[in-house]
Design a protein around this motif. Structure first.
Motif, PDB file in Angstrom:
ATOM      1  N   LYS A  41       0.832  -1.209   0.000  1.00 19.77           N
ATOM      2  CA  LYS A  41       0.000   0.000   0.000  1.00 19.77           C
ATOM      3  C   LYS A  41       0.866   1.259   0.000  1.00 19.77           C
ATOM      4  N   ALA A  42       1.945   1.242   0.754  1.00 24.02           N
ATOM      5  CA  ALA A  42       2.853   2.399   0.762  1.00 24.02           C
ATOM      6  C   ALA A  42       3.463   2.592  -0.627  1.00 24.02           C
ATOM      7  N   TYR A  43       3.899   1.515  -1.253  1.00 28.21           N
ATOM      8  CA  TYR A  43       4.462   1.594  -2.608  1.00 28.21           C
ATOM      9  C   TYR A  43       3.438   2.174  -3.586  1.00 28.21           C
ATOM     10  N   GLN A  44       2.213   1.712  -3.490  1.00 33.16           N
ATOM     11  CA  GLN A  44       1.168   2.156  -4.415  1.00 33.16           C
ATOM     12  C   GLN A  44       0.739   3.601  -4.174  1.00 33.16           C
ATOM     13  N   SER A  45       0.958   4.108  -2.981  1.00 31.87           N
ATOM     14  CA  SER A  45       0.425   5.413  -2.604  1.00 31.87           C
ATOM     15  C   SER A  45       1.442   6.538  -2.525  1.00 31.87           C
ATOM     16  N   MET A  46       2.693   6.212  -2.316  1.00 28.10           N
ATOM     17  CA  MET A  46       3.679   7.242  -1.988  1.00 28.10           C
ATOM     18  C   MET A  46       4.633   7.554  -3.130  1.00 28.10           C
ATOM     19  N   ARG A  47       5.107   8.794  -3.098  1.00 28.33           N
ATOM     20  CA  ARG A  47       6.210   9.173  -3.981  1.00 28.33           C
ATOM     21  C   ARG A  47       7.484   8.527  -3.443  1.00 28.33           C
ATOM     22  N   LEU A  48       8.504   8.504  -4.253  1.00 34.44           N
ATOM     23  CA  LEU A  48       9.745   7.818  -3.912  1.00 34.44           C
ATOM     24  C   LEU A  48      10.327   8.273  -2.579  1.00 34.44           C
ATOM     25  N   GLU A  49      10.443   9.578  -2.356  1.00 33.60           N
ATOM     26  CA  GLU A  49      11.071  10.060  -1.124  1.00 33.60           C
ATOM     27  C   GLU A  49      10.240   9.701   0.107  1.00 33.60           C
ATOM     28  N   ASN A  50       8.927   9.682  -0.034  1.00 34.91           N
ATOM     29  CA  ASN A  50       8.074   9.295   1.090  1.00 34.91           C
ATOM     30  C   ASN A  50       8.153   7.795   1.336  1.00 34.91           C
ATOM     31  N   PHE A  51       8.248   7.025   0.264  1.00 36.97           N
ATOM     32  CA  PHE A  51       8.381   5.571   0.403  1.00 36.97           C
ATOM     33  C   PHE A  51       9.689   5.222   1.103  1.00 36.97           C
ATOM     34  N   GLU A  52      10.743   5.909   0.747  1.00 35.66           N
ATOM     35  CA  GLU A  52      12.036   5.664   1.392  1.00 35.66           C
ATOM     36  C   GLU A  52      11.953   5.963   2.888  1.00 35.66           C
ATOM     37  N   GLU A  53      11.314   7.049   3.241  1.00 34.14           N
ATOM     38  CA  GLU A  53      11.120   7.403   4.645  1.00 34.14           C
ATOM     39  C   GLU A  53      10.275   6.336   5.353  1.00 34.14           C
ATOM     40  N   PHE A  54       9.212   5.887   4.691  1.00 33.90           N
ATOM     41  CA  PHE A  54       8.337   4.862   5.251  1.00 33.90           C
ATOM     42  C   PHE A  54       9.113   3.571   5.522  1.00 33.90           C
ATOM     43  N   VAL A  55       9.898   3.114   4.558  1.00 30.88           N
ATOM     44  CA  VAL A  55      10.663   1.871   4.724  1.00 30.88           C
ATOM     45  C   VAL A  55      11.614   2.000   5.910  1.00 30.88           C
ATOM     46  N   GLY A  56      12.179   3.182   6.122  1.00 29.95           N
ATOM     47  CA  GLY A  56      13.024   3.409   7.293  1.00 29.95           C
ATOM     48  C   GLY A  56      12.257   3.223   8.592  1.00 29.95           C
ATOM     49  N   PHE A  57      11.048   3.784   8.675  1.00 24.98           N
ATOM     50  CA  PHE A  57      10.207   3.613   9.869  1.00 24.98           C
ATOM     51  C   PHE A  57       9.818   2.144  10.035  1.00 24.98           C
ATOM     52  N   PHE A  58       9.476   1.518   8.920  1.00 24.35           N
ATOM     53  CA  PHE A  58       9.034   0.119   8.907  1.00 24.35           C
ATOM     54  C   PHE A  58      10.128  -0.799   9.467  1.00 24.35           C
ATOM     55  N   THR A  59      11.340  -0.642   8.965  1.00 19.71           N
ATOM     56  CA  THR A  59      12.431  -1.505   9.411  1.00 19.71           C
ATOM     57  C   THR A  59      12.872  -1.164  10.834  1.00 19.71           C
ATOM     58  N   ALA A  60      12.775   0.108  11.217  1.00 16.64           N
ATOM     59  CA  ALA A  60      13.134   0.510  12.581  1.00 16.64           C
ATOM     60  C   ALA A  60      12.220  -0.160  13.613  1.00 16.64           C
ATOM     61  N   GLU A  61      10.998  -0.466  13.202  1.00 18.65           N
ATOM     62  CA  GLU A  61      10.068  -1.168  14.085  1.00 18.65           C
ATOM     63  C   GLU A  61      10.302  -2.672  14.101  1.00 18.65           C
ATOM     64  N   GLY A  62      11.261  -3.139  13.297  1.00 18.84           N
ATOM     65  CA  GLY A  62      11.560  -4.568  13.255  1.00 18.84           C
ATOM     66  C   GLY A  62      10.537  -5.387  12.494  1.00 18.84           C
TER      67      GLY A  62
END
Length: 98
Positions: A41-62
């Motif tokens: 859903k993040a991939y489908q909804s976000m621009r590249l820079e926002n997706f990169e930020e999201f993946v950082g939050f996602f992985t930080a949560e384990g």
């Protein structure tokens, strides 16, 4: 009788840090793994820079960047099928996606 579109396409939406983080809470359908669902859903909804930020939050949560759908596909395997997705796939791979 012609049907009228009820929503206009929104361009250049503002993605605040909180809005990006809110995607971590998107609920999947019953048979879909939550981590797979939010990544796609993040991939489908976000621009590249926002997706990169999201993946950082996602992985930080384990969370599981290699989560699969019921067909055994990862978000990365689906992202790679799209012709303009190379940079998104690179972000996923750099964060441990296989």
């Amino acid at each position: 009788m012609a049907l009228k579109k009820d929503k206009e396409k929104v361009l250049d939406e503002v993605w605040t840090e909180q809005r990006v983080k809110d995607f971590l809470e998107v609920k999947p359908a019953e048979d879909i793994e939550a981590d797979f669902h939010v990544l796609l859903k993040a991939y489908q909804s976000m621009r590249l820079e926002n997706f990169e930020e999201f993946v950082g939050f996602f992985t930080a949560e384990g969370r599981n960047i290699n989560a699969t759908n019921p067909n055994g596909e990862t978000a990365l395997s689906i992202i790679k099928q799209h012709r303009a997705s190379e940079e998104y796939a690179t972000i996923m791979s750099a964060n441990g996606a296989k």
